[in-house]
Enzyme design. Structure first.
Site, PDB file in Angstrom:
ATOM      1  N   ILE A  35       8.122 119.453  40.301  1.00 46.42           N
ATOM      2  CA  ILE A  35       7.826 120.127  39.034  1.00 46.42           C
ATOM      3  C   ILE A  35       7.323 121.559  39.276  1.00 46.42           C
ATOM      4  CG2 ILE A  35       5.378 119.491  38.757  1.00 46.42           C
ATOM      5  CD1 ILE A  35       6.137 118.604  35.877  1.00 46.42           C
ATOM      6  N   ASN A  92       2.626 114.920  53.319  1.00 42.87           N
ATOM      7  CA  ASN A  92       1.167 115.036  53.317  1.00 42.87           C
ATOM      8  C   ASN A  92       0.557 113.644  53.210  1.00 42.87           C
ATOM      9  OD1 ASN A  92       1.203 117.915  53.292  1.00 42.87           O
ATOM     10  ND2 ASN A  92       1.664 117.882  51.104  1.00 42.87           N
ATOM     11  N   GLU A 100      -1.777 114.995  47.153  1.00 43.31           N
ATOM     12  CA  GLU A 100      -2.255 114.953  45.761  1.00 43.31           C
ATOM     13  C   GLU A 100      -1.844 113.670  45.055  1.00 43.31           C
ATOM     14  OE1 GLU A 100      -0.816 118.421  43.750  1.00 43.31           O
ATOM     15  OE2 GLU A 100      -1.680 119.760  45.264  1.00 43.31           O
ATOM     16  N   VAL A 101      -0.631 113.230  45.322  1.00 38.51           N
ATOM     17  CA  VAL A 101      -0.122 112.040  44.626  1.00 38.51           C
ATOM     18  C   VAL A 101      -0.088 110.874  45.618  1.00 38.51           C
ATOM     19  CG1 VAL A 101       1.803 111.048  43.338  1.00 38.51           C
ATOM     20  CG2 VAL A 101       1.281 113.493  43.107  1.00 38.51           C
ATOM     21  N   HIS A 105       5.575 110.127  49.696  1.00 40.56           N
ATOM     22  CA  HIS A 105       6.714 110.986  49.370  1.00 40.56           C
ATOM     23  C   HIS A 105       6.933 111.988  50.480  1.00 40.56           C
ATOM     24  CE1 HIS A 105       3.052 112.747  47.673  1.00 40.56           C
ATOM     25  NE2 HIS A 105       3.570 113.936  47.948  1.00 40.56           N
TER      26      HIS A 105
END
Ligand code: 5GP
Length: 124
Positions: A35, A92, A100-101, A105
């Site tokens: 995004i 990460n 962050e999420v 991923h």
């Protein structure tokens, strides 16, 4: 990172509760555009299974899922014309990794020269 949070944003994308700009999907993998792209090509590749990070995925995912994940990255790199020009993958993990999420991923970044792996301020 240990227990999986079912309310993380990528879990919501997988359940269809939040839309995504889909790039690729198969039985094990979903990939979509980030995004907030950091390069001309910035695709996020996620397993459909619930894994918090790459360590959780590597330790606990069945081999078919691990294989499908890597095959998907190769396919996307080819379809996005990144194979010859080169690209970067980033996973990460956890606090120090700046994740962050909390759904595993891999970022696929490409389409321009990306420079050094870490900014000098981030280097040891
Ligand atoms: P991390 O820091 O966890 O490795 O990266 C998370 C990535 O997810 C960031 O690059 C961020 O821009 C992206 N992201 C966060 N929320 C959404 C969303 O709702 N949709 C999409 N497509 N990407 C998101």
């Amino acid at each position: 990172m240990s227990s999986y949070d079912n309310d993380n944003i990528f879990a919501k994308i997988l359940r269809g509760e939040i839309p995504c700009d889909k790039v690729y999907e198969d039985d094990h993998v979903l990939a979509f555009n980030d995004i907030s792209p950091q390069a001309p090509v910035h695709v996020l590749v996620i397993p459909k299974g619930s894994y918090t990070d790459i360590a959780d995925f590597g330790a606990n995912a069945p081999v078919e899922e691990v294989a499908a994940f890597h095959k998907a990255i190769a396919l996307i790199a080819r379809e996005k014309d990144l194979k010859d020009s080169g690209f970067r993958t980033i996973a990460n993990a956890g606090v120090n990794g700046g994740q962050e999420v909390p759904h595993f991923h891999v970022h696929i970044l490409g389409g321009k020269a990306l420079g050094p792996m870490l900014r000098s301020s981030e280097a040891a």
